[in-house]
Every structure is written in structure tokens, then in C-alpha cells.
Design a protein around this motif. Structure first.
Motif, PDB file in Angstrom:
ATOM      1  N   ILE A 600       0.814  -1.244  -0.024  1.00  0.00           N
ATOM      2  CA  ILE A 600       0.110   0.168   0.148  1.00  0.00           C
ATOM      3  C   ILE A 600       0.913   1.115  -0.093  1.00  0.00           C
ATOM      4  N   ALA A 601       1.998   1.282   0.654  1.00  0.00           N
ATOM      5  CA  ALA A 601       2.902   2.209   0.792  1.00  0.00           C
ATOM      6  C   ALA A 601       4.353   1.962   0.863  1.00  0.00           C
ATOM      7  N   ASP A 602       5.297   2.922   0.619  1.00  0.00           N
ATOM      8  CA  ASP A 602       6.711   2.588   0.546  1.00  0.00           C
ATOM      9  C   ASP A 602       7.129   2.870   1.801  1.00  0.00           C
ATOM     10  N   ARG A 603       6.264   2.655   2.866  1.00  0.00           N
ATOM     11  CA  ARG A 603       6.853   2.495   4.371  1.00  0.00           C
ATOM     12  C   ARG A 603       6.045   1.442   4.901  1.00  0.00           C
ATOM     13  N   ILE A 605       3.273   0.372   7.540  1.00  0.00           N
ATOM     14  CA  ILE A 605       1.907   0.844   7.955  1.00  0.00           C
ATOM     15  C   ILE A 605       1.472  -0.071   8.944  1.00  0.00           C
ATOM     16  N   VAL A 611      -3.860   4.997   5.273  1.00  0.00           N
ATOM     17  CA  VAL A 611      -3.762   5.603   3.988  1.00  0.00           C
ATOM     18  C   VAL A 611      -4.702   5.502   3.221  1.00  0.00           C
ATOM     19  N   ARG A 637       2.527   0.418  -4.019  1.00  0.00           N
ATOM     20  CA  ARG A 637       4.085   0.561  -3.825  1.00  0.00           C
ATOM     21  C   ARG A 637       4.884   0.478  -4.855  1.00  0.00           C
ATOM     22  N   LEU A 640       5.302   3.542  -6.445  1.00  0.00           N
ATOM     23  CA  LEU A 640       6.256   4.593  -5.819  1.00  0.00           C
ATOM     24  C   LEU A 640       7.596   4.331  -5.726  1.00  0.00           C
TER      25      LEU A 640
END
Length: 651
Positions: A600-603, A605, A611, A637, A640
Motif C-alpha cells: 500500500i505504501a513505501d513505508r 503501516i 492510508v 508501492r 512509488l
């Protein structure tokens, strides 16, 4: 009364025949001679008289052209003959009966509207042959047996749009029986009662007289259809009926043992022949009974005796700015005041009626001393409306009207100018509904109560709508089957689906069957009152339950997805559900993919909702497709990551 000859009031020339003969005589005098195509009317004596005046007869219209004047007979003519005369420059004087002209227009109009014309009458009669020529594919039926035979030829005949008319001289029973069959069996029918009023009155009067006399005499040409019909009608009620063409055919043997005789005549029979037959019949009966009554005395007895309230039919003889003079066959002179002709104060009498028009009225005053009678057409029309309303109660006829007001306890509907009160409980609306919303609406109702003296009429809309709904329900349940398609209307909505009226019966569309897309409530795709195309998924006749679907089952959402996307493609998707391990997103309607929490994200969570939110549109990359299990892996991701790597290198 012994020794009496009852003379039918309507015997002899009708308006159309009289008009044709007058036009022919006038044309012959003014043009110095003219032509008629065959017999102008069905009466040999009149035809001979016209020939003596210079009205020549021909059966070859193609020989006529420029410089020739042609009088078109009262029965009308084939359209191709008329077109040919016009093309060759012949001058045509149209003596076609106005009633026949009206039917010609109806037949031609039916073809323009994409409908087939049905003509009820004698197929080989000149009038019927002429009518049939005004369209390309007419259907001519002599009666109900022909109608049934045509319907039996092919099931598809019932779906053909039809316009039904009648020969002007058709026997009413034949016409009504025929159109009732057509109306019952066919799906799209327009019916026009084109039987001439004068013909119907003549036939009704003949039947009434025939039931009272020992001998009935019908005068008219043997080629005349209306004379033949009069004879057939009289034979139903009188044991001895004789059809003759003139007084020379009368025989003393006709009246052996006769005390009362009846006399009527076809529409093409001149008054002179009728008087001669009347006088001869009177003398024959007198001779048989030793009576010495004079013909003049008997003729005077035939005059009408007018009384207030009588309905009379007459011929307009003169028109003034304030009144219309009418010949009703009585000793008194009769007239209609302008105020008794119409309610419109600005109307002119000559715009409403014309000299030689036949007009039906009611007697409102008789002055025997001064020898006149006052008539009213306006009051007769009002009487007829009330009679129609009263008959509607007995026949339970469905009538049409317009809602004109709301009052205490219900609504008021105008039906043919009569105000009908419909109680709220019979309005067809739910209890407590705003009835004022019905004002100006056209409605159908049944009249349930009439009191003419109190001018009170009560009706019911609900009985008509309930009957129609019940019939529609029976039709639905008799023909329903799985997979059948209907056009329905959304009647109500719940959290789990919508109820759709498919023509008197409600079916339920589950929320899962409303759309291939995942939705939370039906209101996302429809609302009450919307029209939906639905199909039957299942039904239970005993429980009266129907399950319906809206989704197009011919479309395979997975196939749509596979044709549009491949691994590595970027897609714009809608988040439809958040889970602890990730989010489901709709790629195409009916196909979802999973975005794992790690994608979902580049970090890192803790949960997807940090998000994403349901309904959000995001871009994703398709990272894997499992065709066997029909599963899709998606990643935000992956889109990203390149940007994250560039940022790392710069640092």
C-alpha cells in the motif's frame, strides 16, 4: 288500426343520395350534358330520368378526358379511376356521399400510420371496392365468420395494427359482432363506427314496424345493398315480406287477410315511387276489406304528431342569422333558435349546419294554433349524455374523464360534460394521499350511481385499476418463465434490494443482482420510479414470489478484465473494502484485486485505513494474475518505488 298502412318516417332518399341526384341534375343543366360512371345511384327510374336530362352513362372512364364533365356517384369510385380522370383533364363533380368520403380518408390515413385497414361490408359492392382502393393492403370481411377465418390463418395476424371501418349500409349486428372479435383477439386496434346514422335509423324503424304488421313491403332497386338489408331485417319480425322496385310489382294476393301493412324504402328510392306504392297498397287493402278511405286521408295519418319531449330527425331547409328551419315531416313548421343550437354565443348557424344536412333534435314547444314547433339540438345532446351515463351503470362500462377538482371526501371528474363524484376511497390512491395532485389527469372509471333528478353521479376509479391490475397479474403468471425479460418500475427500496413492478406483479431484485460492481445500498444505482430492464431468475407461483436480476449475464467480467489488462499494466481502481491484511479494489465491474498491506505504501503501516478509504480511486500496478483461481495481486508501492530509489541516490 284495421286497414292501415304504416309508412316508415325515414323511408326514401337519404341526404347523400339526394345530394348526388341534385348535383347531377344541376351539372347537366349548367354544362349542357355530363357523364356518370355506371349508375349514379341504385335506382333504375332515377338513372333513366338523369339520362333524359343529358347525364350520359359509361363504364369506360378511360375514354373520358379534357372537355368532359364527370359526376362521381354517391357510392364513391376507385381511386385509380379518379386519378386517371384528373390526369386526362376531365372535370369531376364529386357527388360521393360525405359519409363515404370520411371513410376513404380513414382508410388512407390508416396506411400512412402503418396500419392495415379492415372494411366490414359486402366485398363486391361498389362502395366497398372504392374504399379498398384507398390503401395498398385492405382486409375486407363480410362478417364475423370471415374475421375468425383470417385470425385462424396465422397467430401473427393478431399483432398487426388495424383500423376497422364499416360500409355505410352495413347491418349493425354484423359490424358490432365483427369488431368485438377483432378487439378481443388483436393487440392494436382502432375502431370507427362508420355506419350511416340514417341507415341505422331506417333499419331500426323497419324492424320496429315489421314486428307490428301482417305484411311488410320494402321498395328499392334490387342492386341496392341497403334495400336488401332492410328486407333481411324485416323478415326476422314479419312472416310476409315483399321487396319490389315500384307499384307495378304489387299484387292483390300480397294482402289477403291483411289488416295492417308496413311500408319502408331504401335510400335510393324517390318520394314519387313511395307515394305511388303507398296509394296502391292502401287501395288494395281497402278493396280487401271494403274500405273507402282516400289516399289523402291515409297520407295525412302518416304525418308525425309532435309532442313536447319527442325526439325528431329532420332536414335543414333554411338558415337565418338567428335560427335554423327544419323539415321533420310534420304539419307544423319547425325551427331551432341559435341559443338551442349551441352554447357558443359567437357562433354562426351556417358554420354549424348546412342546408340539406340531417339533424337530430328534441321538441321543446309545440304551438298547434299558429302551426309551429320549437326544437333543440343542445338539449338532446344533454339528454343523450345522461342516457349514456345511466346505461353505463347497467353495462358497467369503463368511461374516461378528466379530474377537475378536489372536494371534501374525494375528487370531481368531468365525463362528457357531466360531473362525477369519486370518493377518496374509490380514487385508487393510498389513504391520506394528496388528491389535488390528480387534478387535470385523465382517468378511467365506472359509474356506480346516477340520480338524474338530483344531477348526482358517483363513480369509482379503483374498481377499474384493480380489475386491470388483476388481469395484468393473471397475464404475468400465465406466461412467466425463467430468463424472460420485462421492463419494470422501481416501487420501493430496502437495504437488501428493490421491488420492481413488472406489469401488475412485484418482483425483488437482490442488491447483489443490481450491478456487477460492489455496492452498499441500492440507492447507489437506482431510485423509486426508475425504469429497469429485468429478467426472471426464479419464481414461486404458490407463494407469489419472483426473483429478478438486472446484471447482464451474457457478459463475463473476468473475460472483460483479461481482454483489457495484463501483468505489469497500470490501472485506476476503486477501493471497495478494507481488511486487516490489505485492501480489495474493483479493477472492472465484477472483478476485484487485492492490495496487500505491504504494497500500500513505501513505508511500513499498521493498518490499511491509515492510508486508504473505501470509495477512494487510486492507481495501481498489476503484479500477478492467477487465471485458474481468478485472483489478482495489485501494488501501489510498485508505482512509488522508483521515486523512492531516486531520492535515496541523491542523498
Amino acid at each position: 288500426m284495421p286497414g292501415t298502412v304504416i309508412l316508415a318516417k325515414s323511408a326514401g332518399f337519404c341526404y347523400g343520395v339526394r345530394r348526388a341526384v341534385d348535383l347531377a341534375r344541376k351539372t347537366a343543366v349548367e354544362s349542357g350534358g355530363c357523364w356518370m360512371l355506371g349508375d349514379l345511384i341504385h335506382n333504375a327510374n332515377v338513372v333513366r330520368e338523369l339520362e333524359e336530362l343529358g347525364v350520359r352513362k359509361t363504364t369506360e372512364p378511360e375514354t373520358l378526358g379534357e372537355g368532359d364533365t364527370v359526376v362521381i356517384r354517391s357510392h364513391g369510385e376507385l381511386k385509380r379511376v379518379l386519378d386517371g380522370l384528373e390526369a386526362r383533364g376531365a372535370a369531376c363533380v364529386n357527388a360521393t356521399c360525405p359519409n363515404v368520403c370520411r371513410i376513404q380518408k380513414l382508410v388512407a390515413q390508416s396506411e400512412q400510420e402503418g396500419r392495415r385497414a379492415v372494411i366490414i361490408g359486402e366485398p363486391h359492392h361498389p362502395e366497398v371496392m372504392g374504399l379498398a382502393s384507398w390503401c395498398a393492403q385492405p382486409l375486407v370481411f363480410s362478417g364475423p365468420e370471415d374475421v375468425r377465418a383470417w385470425l385462424a390463418e396465422a397467430e401473427s395476424n393478431r399483432d398487426i395494427p388495424l383500423t376497422v371501418v364499416a360500409q355505410t349500409t352495413c347491418i349493425r349486428e354484423l359490424f358490432e359482432t365483427s369488431w368485438e372479435i377483432i378487439k378481443k383477439e388483436c393487440t392494436n386496434v382502432k375502431i370507427f363506427d362508420t355506419i350511416c346514422d340514417a341507415t341505422h335509423k331506417r333499419q331500426s324503424e323497419a324492424a320496429e314496424i315489421a314486428g307490428k304488421v301482417d305484411v311488410m313491403v320494402v321498395v328499392g332497386d334490387r342492386k341496392s345493398a341497403n334495400t336488401k338489408h332492410l328486407t333481411e331485417i324485416c323478415m326476422r319480425s314479419c312472416p310476409r315480406v315483399f321487396q319490389i322496385e315500384d307499384a307495378r310489382e304489387l299484387s292483390p294476393d300480397f294482402f289477403n287477410g291483411c289488416h295492417v301493412a308496413g311500408l319502408t324504402a331504401g335510400a335510393s328510392t324517390p318520394a314519387g315511387i313511395i307515394k305511388e306504392v303507398y296509394a296502391t297498397m292502401s287501395e288494395e287493402i281497402k278493396a280487401a276489406e271494403g274500405k273507402e278511405e282516400s289516399f289523402e286521408e291515409l297520407l295525412n295519418q302518416s304525418f308525425k304528431t309532435l309532442n313536447t319531449g319527442d325526439r325528431v330527425t329532420g332536414i335543414v331547409t333554411a338558415i337565418t342569422p338567428t335560427e335554423v328551419q327544419v323539415d321533420v315531416g310534420a304539419k307544423q313548421a319547425a325551427y331551432i333558435k341559435l341559443s338551442e343550437l349551441t352554447d357558443d354565443p359567437s357562433a354562426k348557424p351556417e358554420d354549424i349546419v348546412h342546408v340539406n344536412d340531417e339533424i337530430e333534435t328534441v321538441v321543446v314547444r309545440v304551438n298547434d294554433v299558429e302551426g309551429y314547433a320549437e326544437l333543440s339540438r343542445k338539449r338532446l345532446e344533454s339528454i343523450k349524455v345522461w342516457e349514456n351515463i345511466e346505461q353505463a351503470v347497467e353495462d358497467k362500462t369503463v368511461m374516461e374523464g378528466v379530474v377537475i377538482a378536489e372536494n371534501k371526501g374525494g375528487i370531481v371528474v368531468s365525463v362528457k360534460g357531466i360531473q362525477v363524484f369519486v370518493p377518496a376511497s374509490q380514487s385508487g390512491q393510498p389513504r391520506g394521499a394528496d388528491l389535488s395532485s390528480m387534478i387535470k389527469q385523465k382517468v378511467q372509471l365506472r359509474v356506480t350511481e346516477v340520480n338524474r333528478n338530483r344531477r348526482r353521479v358517483v363513480g369509482s376509479i379503483r374498481s377499474v385499476t384493480e380489475e386491470a391490475r388483476k388481469a395484468a397479474q393473471e397475464q404475468i403468471w400465465s406466461s412467466i418463465e425463467v430468463g424472460k425479460h420485462y421492463t419494470g418500475t422501481v416501487k420501493s427500496m430496502t437495504s437488501y434490494g428493490v421491488f420492481v413492478d413488472i406489469g401488475g406483479v412485484d418482483g425483488m431484485v437482490h442488491i447483489s443482482e443490481l450491478s456487477w460492481s460492489r455496492i452498499k445500498t441500492p440507492s447507489e444505482v437506482c431510485k423509486v420510479g426508475d425504469t429497469l430492464e429485468v429478467y426472471v431468475i426464479a419464481f414461486d407461483p404458490e407463494k407469489h414470489k419472483i426473483s429478478l436480476g438486472v446484471k447482464d449475464r451474457s457478459i463475463d467480467p473476468w473475460e472483460v478484465f483479461m481482454n483489457k489488462y495484463s501483468v505489469g499494466d497500470v490501472a485506476s481502481v476503486r477501493i471497495v473494502k478494507l481488511m486487516s491484511f490489505g485492501a480489495f479494489a474493483e479493477v472492472v465491474p465484477g472483478v476485484d484485486g487485492l492490495i496487500h498491506i505491504s504494497q500500500i505504501a513505501d513505508r511500513r503501516i499498521d493498518k490499511p485505513e491509515d492510508v486508504l478509504s473505501e470509495g477512494q480511486i487510486v492507481d495501481v500496478k498489476i503484479t500477478a494474475i492467477d487465471e485458474e483461481k481468478k485472483k489478482i495481486s495489485l501494488s501501489i508501492r510498485a508505482l512509488l518505488a522508483p521515486a523512492a530509489e531516486e531520492d535515496s541516490e541523491e542523498e
